[in-house]
Design a protein around this motif. Structure first.
Motif, PDB file in Angstrom:
ATOM      1  N   CYS A 120      -2.436  -8.221  -1.491  1.00 53.26           N
ATOM      2  CA  CYS A 120      -1.728  -6.937  -1.434  1.00 53.26           C
ATOM      3  C   CYS A 120      -1.247  -6.729   0.001  1.00 53.26           C
ATOM      4  O   CYS A 120      -2.045  -6.815   0.936  1.00 53.26           O
ATOM      5  CB  CYS A 120      -2.647  -5.795  -1.855  1.00 53.26           C
ATOM      6  SG  CYS A 120      -1.925  -4.154  -1.606  1.00 53.26           S
ATOM      7  N   HIS A 166      -0.617  -4.076   1.451  1.00 55.06           N
ATOM      8  CA  HIS A 166      -1.132  -2.829   1.986  1.00 55.06           C
ATOM      9  C   HIS A 166      -2.602  -2.944   2.399  1.00 55.06           C
ATOM     10  O   HIS A 166      -2.953  -2.649   3.542  1.00 55.06           O
ATOM     11  CB  HIS A 166      -0.964  -1.701   0.965  1.00 55.06           C
ATOM     12  CG  HIS A 166       0.439  -1.484   0.530  1.00 55.06           C
ATOM     13  ND1 HIS A 166       1.435  -1.072   1.385  1.00 55.06           N
ATOM     14  CD2 HIS A 166       1.031  -1.639  -0.692  1.00 55.06           C
ATOM     15  CE1 HIS A 166       2.574  -0.959   0.722  1.00 55.06           C
ATOM     16  NE2 HIS A 166       2.355  -1.307  -0.528  1.00 55.06           N
ATOM     17  N   ARG A 195       0.968  -0.761 -13.887  1.00 53.88           N
ATOM     18  CA  ARG A 195       1.883   0.370 -13.706  1.00 53.88           C
ATOM     19  C   ARG A 195       2.435   0.410 -12.281  1.00 53.88           C
ATOM     20  O   ARG A 195       2.604   1.480 -11.680  1.00 53.88           O
ATOM     21  CB  ARG A 195       1.189   1.688 -14.043  1.00 53.88           C
ATOM     22  CG  ARG A 195       0.749   1.769 -15.498  1.00 53.88           C
ATOM     23  CD  ARG A 195       0.087   3.077 -15.835  1.00 53.88           C
ATOM     24  NE  ARG A 195      -0.317   3.105 -17.239  1.00 53.88           N
ATOM     25  CZ  ARG A 195      -0.940   4.129 -17.823  1.00 53.88           C
ATOM     26  NH1 ARG A 195      -1.220   5.217 -17.099  1.00 53.88           N
ATOM     27  NH2 ARG A 195      -1.278   4.072 -19.077  1.00 53.88           N
ATOM     28  N   GLY A 196       2.704  -0.777 -11.759  1.00 52.89           N
ATOM     29  CA  GLY A 196       3.354  -0.895 -10.459  1.00 52.89           C
ATOM     30  C   GLY A 196       2.494  -0.518  -9.281  1.00 52.89           C
ATOM     31  O   GLY A 196       3.029  -0.164  -8.226  1.00 52.89           O
ATOM     32  N   ARG A 197       1.165  -0.624  -9.430  1.00 51.30           N
ATOM     33  CA  ARG A 197       0.278  -0.265  -8.318  1.00 51.30           C
ATOM     34  C   ARG A 197      -0.813  -1.307  -8.133  1.00 51.30           C
ATOM     35  O   ARG A 197      -1.221  -1.968  -9.085  1.00 51.30           O
ATOM     36  CB  ARG A 197      -0.359   1.115  -8.548  1.00 51.30           C
ATOM     37  CG  ARG A 197       0.651   2.244  -8.539  1.00 51.30           C
ATOM     38  CD  ARG A 197      -0.003   3.600  -8.625  1.00 51.30           C
ATOM     39  NE  ARG A 197       1.005   4.667  -8.500  1.00 51.30           N
ATOM     40  CZ  ARG A 197       1.437   5.143  -7.348  1.00 51.30           C
ATOM     41  NH1 ARG A 197       0.950   4.660  -6.210  1.00 51.30           N
ATOM     42  NH2 ARG A 197       2.360   6.087  -7.300  1.00 51.30           N
ATOM     43  N   CYS A 198      -1.277  -1.452  -6.892  1.00 51.52           N
ATOM     44  CA  CYS A 198      -2.361  -2.375  -6.579  1.00 51.52           C
ATOM     45  C   CYS A 198      -3.638  -1.908  -7.277  1.00 51.52           C
ATOM     46  O   CYS A 198      -3.971  -0.723  -7.256  1.00 51.52           O
ATOM     47  CB  CYS A 198      -2.578  -2.449  -5.066  1.00 51.52           C
ATOM     48  SG  CYS A 198      -4.048  -3.391  -4.566  1.00 51.52           S
ATOM     49  N   ARG A 211      -1.855   1.566  -4.012  1.00 50.87           N
ATOM     50  CA  ARG A 211      -0.532   1.726  -3.385  1.00 50.87           C
ATOM     51  C   ARG A 211       0.536   1.089  -4.270  1.00 50.87           C
ATOM     52  O   ARG A 211       0.272   0.110  -4.984  1.00 50.87           O
ATOM     53  CB  ARG A 211      -0.530   1.077  -2.000  1.00 50.87           C
ATOM     54  CG  ARG A 211      -1.507   1.703  -1.012  1.00 50.87           C
ATOM     55  CD  ARG A 211      -0.995   3.005  -0.443  1.00 50.87           C
ATOM     56  NE  ARG A 211       0.165   2.809   0.397  1.00 50.87           N
ATOM     57  CZ  ARG A 211       0.112   2.445   1.669  1.00 50.87           C
ATOM     58  NH1 ARG A 211      -1.072   2.213   2.263  1.00 50.87           N
ATOM     59  NH2 ARG A 211       1.220   2.313   2.382  1.00 50.87           N
ATOM     60  N   PRO A 212       1.777   1.581  -4.198  1.00 57.17           N
ATOM     61  CA  PRO A 212       2.837   1.045  -5.059  1.00 57.17           C
ATOM     62  C   PRO A 212       3.191  -0.399  -4.726  1.00 57.17           C
ATOM     63  O   PRO A 212       3.209  -0.802  -3.565  1.00 57.17           O
ATOM     64  CB  PRO A 212       4.036   1.964  -4.786  1.00 57.17           C
ATOM     65  CG  PRO A 212       3.521   3.095  -3.994  1.00 57.17           C
ATOM     66  CD  PRO A 212       2.233   2.720  -3.385  1.00 57.17           C
ATOM     67  N   ILE A 213       3.472  -1.167  -5.773  1.00 59.62           N
ATOM     68  CA  ILE A 213       3.998  -2.522  -5.622  1.00 59.62           C
ATOM     69  C   ILE A 213       5.516  -2.408  -5.604  1.00 59.62           C
ATOM     70  O   ILE A 213       6.099  -1.730  -6.446  1.00 59.62           O
ATOM     71  CB  ILE A 213       3.544  -3.423  -6.786  1.00 59.62           C
ATOM     72  CG1 ILE A 213       2.018  -3.492  -6.836  1.00 59.62           C
ATOM     73  CG2 ILE A 213       4.137  -4.831  -6.650  1.00 59.62           C
ATOM     74  CD1 ILE A 213       1.479  -4.173  -8.087  1.00 59.62           C
ATOM     75  N   TRP A 225       9.494  -2.662  -5.979  1.00 57.88           N
ATOM     76  CA  TRP A 225      10.350  -2.968  -7.127  1.00 57.88           C
ATOM     77  C   TRP A 225      10.876  -4.386  -7.081  1.00 57.88           C
ATOM     78  O   TRP A 225      11.220  -4.981  -8.111  1.00 57.88           O
ATOM     79  CB  TRP A 225      11.544  -2.003  -7.147  1.00 57.88           C
ATOM     80  CG  TRP A 225      12.439  -2.174  -5.946  1.00 57.88           C
ATOM     81  CD1 TRP A 225      12.340  -1.502  -4.764  1.00 57.88           C
ATOM     82  CD2 TRP A 225      13.522  -3.093  -5.793  1.00 57.88           C
ATOM     83  NE1 TRP A 225      13.297  -1.936  -3.881  1.00 57.88           N
ATOM     84  CE2 TRP A 225      14.047  -2.924  -4.482  1.00 57.88           C
ATOM     85  CE3 TRP A 225      14.116  -4.053  -6.611  1.00 57.88           C
ATOM     86  CZ2 TRP A 225      15.113  -3.668  -3.992  1.00 57.88           C
ATOM     87  CZ3 TRP A 225      15.183  -4.796  -6.126  1.00 57.88           C
ATOM     88  CH2 TRP A 225      15.679  -4.593  -4.840  1.00 57.88           C
TER      89      TRP A 225
END
Length: 254
Positions: A43, A45, A65-68, A73-75, A77
């Motif tokens: 990751c 982050h 859902r697009g998160r680590c 934290r968001p992954i 796009w």
């Protein structure tokens, strides 16, 4: 014998998403001078290693859902976009070239497209077209051109495209970078004449349109540099599918 005509496209899409996952590593690490092999995926982050079940192309992004999983934290796009785009490109190329019975043309188009995916995103983010991609790309393109019996055309078109962009770089006093010169040469080698000319013309038209749009939206000013590599990559992809019809349309207007 393959009975289901969708088996090959489906396999190509899955293979493409796996390649796209690797390209995400290339896009992130190559401009930073980091190893592409070690350490494993982490990751960006929190630095925690990403387990294989969280690194399945497209599916893991949707599942998380697009998160680590660890820090939440968001992954970006870009990760699913690159995976999907790479898979979709291979499928589209298969449907375009396979019915023509031209395996060398298919291989040439597929390899060029795969080289352009990381170039597009690296230049978009870092304003850099890596020599580590364009130099090997030129060599591979020449090998494929030799196998297809168009080595002279590849050499002349590659040299001509590179020389044209070098002249633009000199006249613009840095407005065009050296990476764009090498990328243009690579496109010339892979595409040949007149397809390379179509790709470059489309790149200038598309790049100008995007630049005007960004300025109109006040996201950029006239003084801001806009990377041209993505426009070249997009122009080349369009040329792979439509250069022939576009040239015939143009000649029909004369």
């Amino acid at each position: 014998m393959i009975a289901d005509p969708l088996v090959v496209p489906l396999a190509l899409f899955v293979f493409g998403t796996i390649l796209g996952s690797f390209f995400n590593v290339v896009i992130y690490r190559l401009p930073r001078g980091q190893s592409l092999v070690a350490p494993g995926s982490r990751c960006p982050h929190c630095g925690r290693p990403i387990r294989w079940w969280d690194n399945i192309p497209l599916l893991s992004f949707a599942n998380l859902r697009g998160r680590c999983r660890h820090c939440g934290r968001p992954i970006g796009w870009r990760y699913p976009a690159v995976e999907f785009a790479t898979g979709a490109l291979l499928v589209l190329l298969w449907f375009h070239f396979a019915p023509q019975g031209r395996p060398l043309a298919l291989a040439n188009a597929a390899i060029l497209s795969l080289l352009l995916v990381p170039i597009f995103f690296i230049d978009l983010e870092h304003r850099l077209v890596p020599n580590a991609i364009t130099y090997p790309g030129i060599v591979i393109g020449l090998i494929l051109a030799g196998a297809a019996g168009r080595l002279v055309d590849a050499l002349l078109t590659g040299a001509g495209a590179g020389a044209f962009f070098f002249a633009v770089a000199v006249v613009s006093r840095g407005g065009m970078g050296g990476g764009d010169v090498k990328l243009a040469a690579m496109l010339g080698v892979f595409l040949g004449w007149p397809d390379a000319a179509v790709a470059i013309l489309l790149a200038f038209i598309g790049g100008a349109a995007v630049g005007v749009g960004l300025i109109a939206a006040r996201l950029r000013t006239r003084k801001d540099a806009i990377p041209f590599g993505p426009a070249l990559a997009a122009g080349a992809i369009v040329a792979l599918f439509a250069a022939g019809p576009l040239v015939r349309w143009y000649l029909g207007l004369q």
